[in-house]
Design a protein around this motif. Structure first.
Motif, PDB file in Angstrom:
ATOM      1  N   HIS A  72       0.839  -1.196   0.000  1.00 15.83           N
ATOM      2  CA  HIS A  72       0.000   0.000   0.000  1.00 15.83           C
ATOM      3  C   HIS A  72       0.877   1.250   0.000  1.00 15.83           C
ATOM      4  N   ASP A  73       0.314   2.309  -0.585  1.00 17.97           N
ATOM      5  CA  ASP A  73       0.931   3.633  -0.601  1.00 17.97           C
ATOM      6  C   ASP A  73       2.317   3.649  -1.242  1.00 17.97           C
ATOM      7  N   ASN A  74       2.519   2.807  -2.243  1.00 14.87           N
ATOM      8  CA  ASN A  74       3.771   2.794  -3.002  1.00 14.87           C
ATOM      9  C   ASN A  74       3.659   3.731  -4.199  1.00 14.87           C
ATOM     10  N   ILE A  75       4.793   4.269  -4.639  1.00 16.34           N
ATOM     11  CA  ILE A  75       4.837   5.165  -5.789  1.00 16.34           C
ATOM     12  C   ILE A  75       5.731   4.528  -6.845  1.00 16.34           C
ATOM     13  N   ILE A  76       5.184   4.394  -8.058  1.00 15.02           N
ATOM     14  CA  ILE A  76       5.940   3.905  -9.212  1.00 15.02           C
ATOM     15  C   ILE A  76       5.844   5.014 -10.252  1.00 15.02           C
ATOM     16  N   LYS A  77       6.939   5.756 -10.427  1.00 14.34           N
ATOM     17  CA  LYS A  77       6.840   7.014 -11.173  1.00 14.34           C
ATOM     18  C   LYS A  77       8.045   7.247 -12.088  1.00 14.34           C
ATOM     19  N   ASN A  78       7.742   7.730 -13.293  1.00 14.17           N
ATOM     20  CA  ASN A  78       8.746   8.195 -14.263  1.00 14.17           C
ATOM     21  C   ASN A  78       9.809   7.157 -14.602  1.00 14.17           C
ATOM     22  N   ASN A  79       9.398   5.911 -14.704  1.00  6.78           N
ATOM     23  CA  ASN A  79      10.313   4.842 -15.104  1.00  6.78           C
ATOM     24  C   ASN A  79      10.183   4.580 -16.597  1.00  6.78           C
ATOM     25  N   ILE A  80      11.259   4.100 -17.199  1.00  6.67           N
ATOM     26  CA  ILE A  80      11.256   3.658 -18.593  1.00  6.67           C
ATOM     27  C   ILE A  80      11.295   2.142 -18.564  1.00  6.67           C
ATOM     28  N   ILE A  81      10.296   1.514 -19.200  1.00  2.94           N
ATOM     29  CA  ILE A  81      10.132   0.064 -19.128  1.00  2.94           C
ATOM     30  C   ILE A  81      10.008  -0.488 -20.540  1.00  2.94           C
ATOM     31  N   ASP A  82      10.918  -1.372 -20.933  1.00  7.05           N
ATOM     32  CA  ASP A  82      10.881  -2.024 -22.241  1.00  7.05           C
ATOM     33  C   ASP A  82      10.863  -3.537 -22.040  1.00  7.05           C
ATOM     34  N   GLY A  83       9.735  -4.162 -22.350  1.00  9.51           N
ATOM     35  CA  GLY A  83       9.566  -5.602 -22.173  1.00  9.51           C
ATOM     36  C   GLY A  83      10.150  -6.454 -23.276  1.00  9.51           C
ATOM     37  N   ARG A  84      10.633  -5.824 -24.355  1.00  5.40           N
ATOM     38  CA  ARG A  84      11.290  -6.528 -25.464  1.00  5.40           C
ATOM     39  C   ARG A  84      10.411  -7.587 -26.129  1.00  5.40           C
ATOM     40  N   SER A  85       9.118  -7.347 -26.163  1.00  2.00           N
ATOM     41  CA  SER A  85       8.196  -8.210 -26.892  1.00  2.00           C
ATOM     42  C   SER A  85       7.783  -7.504 -28.177  1.00  2.00           C
ATOM     43  N   ASP A  86       7.368  -8.273 -29.148  1.00  2.00           N
ATOM     44  CA  ASP A  86       6.855  -7.651 -30.366  1.00  2.00           C
ATOM     45  C   ASP A  86       5.405  -7.193 -30.190  1.00  2.00           C
ATOM     46  N   GLY A  87       4.815  -7.466 -29.015  1.00  2.00           N
ATOM     47  CA  GLY A  87       3.437  -7.062 -28.753  1.00  2.00           C
ATOM     48  C   GLY A  87       2.416  -7.972 -29.405  1.00  2.00           C
ATOM     49  N   VAL A  88       2.873  -9.022 -30.054  1.00  2.00           N
ATOM     50  CA  VAL A  88       1.989  -9.949 -30.761  1.00  2.00           C
ATOM     51  C   VAL A  88       2.176 -11.373 -30.257  1.00  2.00           C
ATOM     52  N   THR A  89       3.416 -11.800 -30.151  1.00  5.74           N
ATOM     53  CA  THR A  89       3.729 -13.182 -29.831  1.00  5.74           C
ATOM     54  C   THR A  89       3.701 -13.406 -28.322  1.00  5.74           C
ATOM     55  N   ALA A  90       2.741 -14.209 -27.859  1.00  7.59           N
ATOM     56  CA  ALA A  90       2.663 -14.524 -26.435  1.00  7.59           C
ATOM     57  C   ALA A  90       3.885 -15.310 -25.999  1.00  7.59           C
ATOM     58  N   PHE A  91       4.287 -15.088 -24.788  1.00 10.72           N
ATOM     59  CA  PHE A  91       5.403 -15.787 -24.149  1.00 10.72           C
ATOM     60  C   PHE A  91       6.755 -15.441 -24.750  1.00 10.72           C
ATOM     61  N   LYS A  92       6.851 -14.311 -25.427  1.00 11.53           N
ATOM     62  CA  LYS A  92       8.143 -13.820 -25.901  1.00 11.53           C
ATOM     63  C   LYS A  92       8.343 -12.438 -25.297  1.00 11.53           C
ATOM     64  N   GLY A  93       9.408 -12.254 -24.565  1.00 13.42           N
ATOM     65  CA  GLY A  93       9.606 -11.000 -23.865  1.00 13.42           C
ATOM     66  C   GLY A  93       8.816 -10.981 -22.571  1.00 13.42           C
ATOM     67  N   THR A  94       8.354  -9.811 -22.185  1.00  9.27           N
ATOM     68  CA  THR A  94       7.692  -9.634 -20.892  1.00  9.27           C
ATOM     69  C   THR A  94       6.178  -9.564 -21.054  1.00  9.27           C
ATOM     70  N   ASP A  95       5.467 -10.237 -20.161  1.00 15.75           N
ATOM     71  CA  ASP A  95       4.010 -10.256 -20.145  1.00 15.75           C
ATOM     72  C   ASP A  95       3.477  -8.836 -19.920  1.00 15.75           C
ATOM     73  N   ASP A  96       3.821  -8.212 -18.810  1.00 15.71           N
ATOM     74  CA  ASP A  96       3.329  -6.885 -18.446  1.00 15.71           C
ATOM     75  C   ASP A  96       4.498  -5.987 -18.040  1.00 15.71           C
ATOM     76  N   GLY A  97       4.290  -4.687 -18.136  1.00 14.48           N
ATOM     77  CA  GLY A  97       5.305  -3.757 -17.660  1.00 14.48           C
ATOM     78  C   GLY A  97       5.298  -3.669 -16.142  1.00 14.48           C
ATOM     79  N   ILE A  98       4.120  -3.360 -15.583  1.00 18.47           N
ATOM     80  CA  ILE A  98       3.935  -3.233 -14.133  1.00 18.47           C
ATOM     81  C   ILE A  98       2.787  -4.144 -13.724  1.00 18.47           C
ATOM     82  N   VAL A  99       3.003  -4.945 -12.675  1.00 24.80           N
ATOM     83  CA  VAL A  99       1.957  -5.815 -12.128  1.00 24.80           C
ATOM     84  C   VAL A  99       1.739  -5.427 -10.668  1.00 24.80           C
TER      85      VAL A  99
END
Length: 173
Positions: A72-99
């Motif tokens: 609770h009360d955590n701050i996740i701010k101004n980060n650059i996140i690259d999951g290295r997925s093509d955005g199409v192929t499941a299970f390649k790269g990262t599922d989500d940026g922030i969970v």
């Protein structure tokens, strides 16, 4: 584990996980993560101005590059996140940026998230009193912001987010 009032700043983390458990008021600032950051049962932590890049071992399945569970009360701010997925192929790269799982009072603001095969920001369980503001999400395979798996939203604020190259802005069920 069980740490309070500390700073992680200016580091390079390669491979594996950076894991915090039962922490409070830990500031994670201006680091480079070629690894996963995960916090469990932590509160009032700040994760700000970091670079998260899934460049090492792109075949390794990651739920998210930033994972926050039971906090609770955590701050996740101004980060650059690259999951290295093509955005199409499941299970390649990262599922989500922030969970986020079972959290309240968090602020997720101003993050640049790209190249994930599921969602830029995803929650599971109950998410309450959380602000998701001004994030820029590009190339997310399912949605910009999503929530499922025993999901409930209570009193959250979602505004001023930009979602580009994704089938949905917001997908909750």
């Amino acid at each position: 584990s069980n740490s309070y009032n500390g700073i992680l700043q200016g580091n390079i983390f390669n491979k594996g996980y950076v894991a915090l458990e039962r922490t409070r008021n830990i500031q994670t600032l201006e680091n480079t993560f070629n690894a996963i950051y995960q916090q469990i049962t932590s509160s009032s932590n700040k994760i700000e101005n970091n670079i998260f890049d899934a460049q090492l071992d792109p075949q390794l399945l990651r739920a998210g590059l930033i994972v926050s569970n039971f906090g609770h009360d955590n701050i996740i701010k101004n980060n650059i996140i690259d999951g290295r997925s093509d955005g199409v192929t499941a299970f390649k790269g990262t599922d989500d940026g922030i969970v986020i799982h079972e959290s309240s009072g968090d602020i997720i603001e101003g993050n640049n998230i790209k190249n994930v095969w599921d969602c830029g920001i995803e929650n599971t369980g109950t998410l309450s009193r959380t602000k998701i503001i001004g994030n820029n999400i590009k190339n997310a395979g399912v949605c910009g912001i999503g929530g499922w798996y025993w999901n409930s939203w209570i009193g959250n604020e979602v505004r001023d987010n930009i979602i580009d190259d994704s089938p949905s802005l917001l997908l909750i069920y």
